[in-house]
Motif scaffolding. Sequence first.
Motif, mmCIF file in Angstrom:
data_model
loop_
_atom_site.group_PDB
_atom_site.id
_atom_site.type_symbol
_atom_site.label_atom_id
_atom_site.label_comp_id
_atom_site.label_asym_id
_atom_site.label_seq_id
_atom_site.Cartn_x
_atom_site.Cartn_y
_atom_site.Cartn_z
ATOM 1 N N LYS A 1 11.025 20.979 2.927
ATOM 2 C CA LYS A 1 11.150 19.529 2.844
ATOM 3 C C LYS A 1 11.022 19.005 1.420
ATOM 4 C CE LYS A 1 9.553 18.627 7.556
ATOM 5 N NZ LYS A 1 8.514 17.977 8.402
ATOM 6 N N GLN A 2 10.331 19.767 0.565
ATOM 7 C CA GLN A 2 10.148 19.333 -0.813
ATOM 8 C C GLN A 2 11.353 19.648 -1.705
ATOM 9 O OE1 GLN A 2 7.606 17.635 -2.317
ATOM 10 N NE2 GLN A 2 6.821 17.270 -0.266
ATOM 11 N N PHE A 3 12.291 20.437 -1.167
ATOM 12 C CA PHE A 3 13.472 20.778 -1.969
ATOM 13 C C PHE A 3 14.352 19.542 -2.142
ATOM 14 C CE2 PHE A 3 18.034 21.855 -1.886
ATOM 15 C CZ PHE A 3 18.124 22.467 -3.124
ATOM 16 N N SER A 4 14.653 19.223 -3.385
ATOM 17 C CA SER A 4 15.560 18.104 -3.664
ATOM 18 C C SER A 4 16.254 18.354 -4.986
ATOM 19 C CB SER A 4 14.794 16.778 -3.702
ATOM 20 O OG SER A 4 13.918 16.752 -4.806
ATOM 21 N N TRP A 5 17.457 17.830 -5.114
ATOM 22 C CA TRP A 5 18.243 18.059 -6.324
ATOM 23 C C TRP A 5 17.771 17.264 -7.538
ATOM 24 C CZ3 TRP A 5 21.137 22.055 -7.097
ATOM 25 C CH2 TRP A 5 21.748 22.712 -6.012
ATOM 26 N N PRO A 6 17.352 15.998 -7.393
ATOM 27 C CA PRO A 6 17.049 15.194 -8.592
ATOM 28 C C PRO A 6 16.054 15.842 -9.554
ATOM 29 C CG PRO A 6 17.182 13.777 -6.681
ATOM 30 C CD PRO A 6 17.277 15.176 -6.158
ATOM 31 N N SER A 7 14.961 16.393 -9.031
ATOM 32 C CA SER A 7 13.954 16.983 -9.922
ATOM 33 C C SER A 7 14.494 18.215 -10.640
ATOM 34 C CB SER A 7 12.698 17.355 -9.129
ATOM 35 O OG SER A 7 13.011 18.230 -8.058
ATOM 36 N N LEU A 8 15.309 18.997 -9.931
ATOM 37 C CA LEU A 8 15.894 20.196 -10.532
ATOM 38 C C LEU A 8 16.949 19.832 -11.561
ATOM 39 C CD1 LEU A 8 15.934 23.274 -10.513
ATOM 40 C CD2 LEU A 8 17.528 23.198 -8.591
ATOM 41 N N LEU A 9 17.767 18.838 -11.248
ATOM 42 C CA LEU A 9 18.826 18.415 -12.168
ATOM 43 C C LEU A 9 18.244 17.804 -13.444
ATOM 44 C CD1 LEU A 9 21.308 16.813 -9.590
ATOM 45 C CD2 LEU A 9 21.499 19.046 -10.701
ATOM 46 N N ALA A 10 17.110 17.127 -13.305
ATOM 47 C CA ALA A 10 16.484 16.529 -14.488
ATOM 48 C C ALA A 10 16.054 17.604 -15.486
ATOM 49 C CB ALA A 10 15.279 15.689 -14.065
ATOM 50 N N LEU A 11 15.630 18.759 -14.980
ATOM 51 C CA LEU A 11 15.167 19.836 -15.856
ATOM 52 C C LEU A 11 16.322 20.500 -16.603
ATOM 53 C CD1 LEU A 11 12.442 21.471 -13.576
ATOM 54 C CD2 LEU A 11 12.099 19.974 -15.547
ATOM 55 N N MET A 12 17.561 20.282 -16.146
ATOM 56 C CA MET A 12 18.711 20.843 -16.863
ATOM 57 C C MET A 12 18.847 20.238 -18.259
ATOM 58 S SD MET A 12 21.823 21.337 -14.134
ATOM 59 C CE MET A 12 22.294 19.624 -14.234
ATOM 60 N N GLY B 1 24.859 15.964 -9.595
ATOM 61 C CA GLY B 1 24.937 17.269 -10.240
ATOM 62 C C GLY B 1 26.147 17.480 -11.136
ATOM 63 N N VAL B 2 27.335 17.214 -10.617
ATOM 64 C CA VAL B 2 28.555 17.443 -11.390
ATOM 65 C C VAL B 2 28.600 16.511 -12.610
ATOM 66 C CG1 VAL B 2 31.060 17.137 -11.353
ATOM 67 C CG2 VAL B 2 29.944 18.407 -9.530
ATOM 68 N N LEU B 3 28.197 15.277 -12.406
ATOM 69 C CA LEU B 3 28.185 14.326 -13.525
ATOM 70 C C LEU B 3 27.169 14.747 -14.586
ATOM 71 C CD1 LEU B 3 28.385 10.950 -11.563
ATOM 72 C CD2 LEU B 3 30.244 12.214 -12.645
ATOM 73 N N ASP B 4 26.031 15.257 -14.129
ATOM 74 C CA ASP B 4 25.006 15.716 -15.074
ATOM 75 C C ASP B 4 25.515 16.905 -15.891
ATOM 76 O OD1 ASP B 4 23.259 13.800 -14.182
ATOM 77 O OD2 ASP B 4 22.236 15.116 -12.759
ATOM 78 N N LEU B 5 26.229 17.806 -15.246
ATOM 79 C CA LEU B 5 26.794 18.955 -15.954
ATOM 80 C C LEU B 5 27.809 18.499 -17.003
ATOM 81 C CD1 LEU B 5 27.234 21.393 -12.936
ATOM 82 C CD2 LEU B 5 25.631 21.686 -14.826
ATOM 83 N N CYS B 6 28.615 17.516 -16.640
ATOM 84 C CA CYS B 6 29.586 16.974 -17.601
ATOM 85 C C CYS B 6 28.880 16.266 -18.755
ATOM 86 C CB CYS B 6 30.543 16.011 -16.899
ATOM 87 S SG CYS B 6 31.723 16.820 -15.787
ATOM 88 N N ASP B 7 27.784 15.576 -18.450
ATOM 89 C CA ASP B 7 27.011 14.915 -19.509
ATOM 90 C C ASP B 7 26.502 15.934 -20.523
ATOM 91 O OD1 ASP B 7 27.390 12.448 -18.359
ATOM 92 O OD2 ASP B 7 25.438 12.385 -17.364
ATOM 93 N N ILE B 8 26.056 17.084 -20.035
ATOM 94 C CA ILE B 8 25.563 18.132 -20.933
ATOM 95 C C ILE B 8 26.702 18.634 -21.823
ATOM 96 C CG2 ILE B 8 24.612 20.476 -21.027
ATOM 97 C CD1 ILE B 8 23.090 19.837 -18.454
ATOM 98 N N LEU B 9 27.889 18.791 -21.232
ATOM 99 C CA LEU B 9 29.043 19.245 -22.011
ATOM 100 C C LEU B 9 29.394 18.259 -23.127
ATOM 101 C CD1 LEU B 9 31.607 20.654 -19.411
ATOM 102 C CD2 LEU B 9 30.230 21.932 -21.056
ATOM 103 N N GLU B 10 29.178 17.000 -22.869
ATOM 104 C CA GLU B 10 29.548 15.975 -23.838
ATOM 105 C C GLU B 10 28.439 15.697 -24.848
ATOM 106 O OE1 GLU B 10 30.610 12.832 -21.218
ATOM 107 O OE2 GLU B 10 32.525 13.732 -20.657
ATOM 108 N N SER B 11 27.350 16.463 -24.742
ATOM 109 C CA SER B 11 26.225 16.272 -25.663
ATOM 110 C C SER B 11 26.205 17.398 -26.697
ATOM 111 C CB SER B 11 24.904 16.254 -24.891
ATOM 112 O OG SER B 11 23.806 16.317 -25.776
ATOM 113 N N TYR B 12 26.301 17.042 -27.940
ATOM 114 C CA TYR B 12 26.238 18.044 -29.007
ATOM 115 C C TYR B 12 24.855 18.675 -29.068
ATOM 116 C CZ TYR B 12 26.675 20.169 -33.633
ATOM 117 O OH TYR B 12 26.707 21.074 -34.668
#
Length: 436
Positions: A196-207, A243-254
């Motif tokens: 029940k504690q599994f959630s994407w937001p906390s994991l995605l934030a650590l990316m 998730g997908v948007l966060d991954l794209c944000d990382i790509l666009e960050s130098y």
Amino acid sequence: MAKPLQKGRDRSPEKKDLSFHAYTITPESAHTSILLLESTEPEILCQALRAITKFSAQDIQNRYVLFNLNAIHYMLPHIEHRELHVRRFALKALAQLCQLPRGPEQVLEDPQNVKKIAHMLVKVEDVFVLEFASLVLSELTREPIGCEQLVSANILSSLFSRMKNSLDPDVQKNCLQTLSNLLDDPVCASEVTKNKQFSWPSLLALMQSKFLAIQHAALRTVDQLICRYKNEVVQKTFRSSTGVLDLCDILESYEFRDVHTVVLNILKNYVETEDNVSHVYQSGCILRLLAYLEMTLPAMKPYCLAVLTKISFSSSGRDALYETGTDLIFCHQLLGSNVALLADAAMGVANMTKLWLSAVRMSDTNIIQALCAILSDDAAAWFYTRINTLRALAALCGKIPKAAYSLVEPETFAALRNINKNCKFKDCPKLKCMGQ
């Protein structure tokens, strides 16, 4: 004139100190130091364990010395000692030895050991105890039996909580690594995802953590999760996350350029299914990938193009790539000077030809001439540059008469004719396979 020798100077060899110092450990005295761990005096235990951790940190061979002397057996009773400092050093010393290939074996012999350490994540708030306890768990779960024992301890909720809320980056990293280890085990992975504690937001934030070790661990964990294609809950919740948007944000960050390759490989794995491909298109990710392909360094372009080529293998992906003009981007890359892009670009053309509208659009360019130029280049690798080039030619000529007519013109057809004329047995994969 030479200076006279100093009177009274002792020129005898320096004598080696053979006396025993309880808290200065050498490989020769390690056994005696370990025996101090049987003491009942907290001060002696604390000093002995502190000396052991110092000795262990100096050289990997020192850890093997301690391991071969069964030091783990003497450490385990002290991980729950009433004195905080004793617990800290006992857990630190245990973590050091558990990092050896066979280190976890002795700890895992008794499931109670894992249970004791695991419940420290639930009950203890001391930052050092949490750091070393979580490190021990990350090492123990490298073994399948360690994963099984940890799941049995029923502390996954606390593991997620520490990963999400801990102010200590080492604790976060260790908890992430433990989760990653659990996901490598098929049985334990299902326990992780249904918690029940599994959630994407906390994991995605650590990316996007400022700590590279945490960022890498988070990205690896995300990749492991999205590769569980048969787990509908995981796939559906990821699609509904950012998730997908966060991954794209990382790509666009130098700032995060060091992990761009990792991110692109995650996206490549993600677009394995039709639903995921549709989600990538709807989220605007394809357009962002095309923009990245245009502006990024040449060394990164092959990783980006590989994602787009992977998308072209699915029906919904080909529709999306046609709508975004990516089929023409494939054609454009075949005219460029970046040799590392040719194989994927040719495969992209071959796949996009399955879509009639795209095949017609591509045949209106000088794609046949470009493919023939690659095929006639003896410096081009067979696998997979020229093989994929042949696939693209076959697909286009089989679908579009105009492409077939272009291929049989004298200048272009020479590329095909010269394959049989110039290729030697050892160089031509087709002939080599037939010879075997």
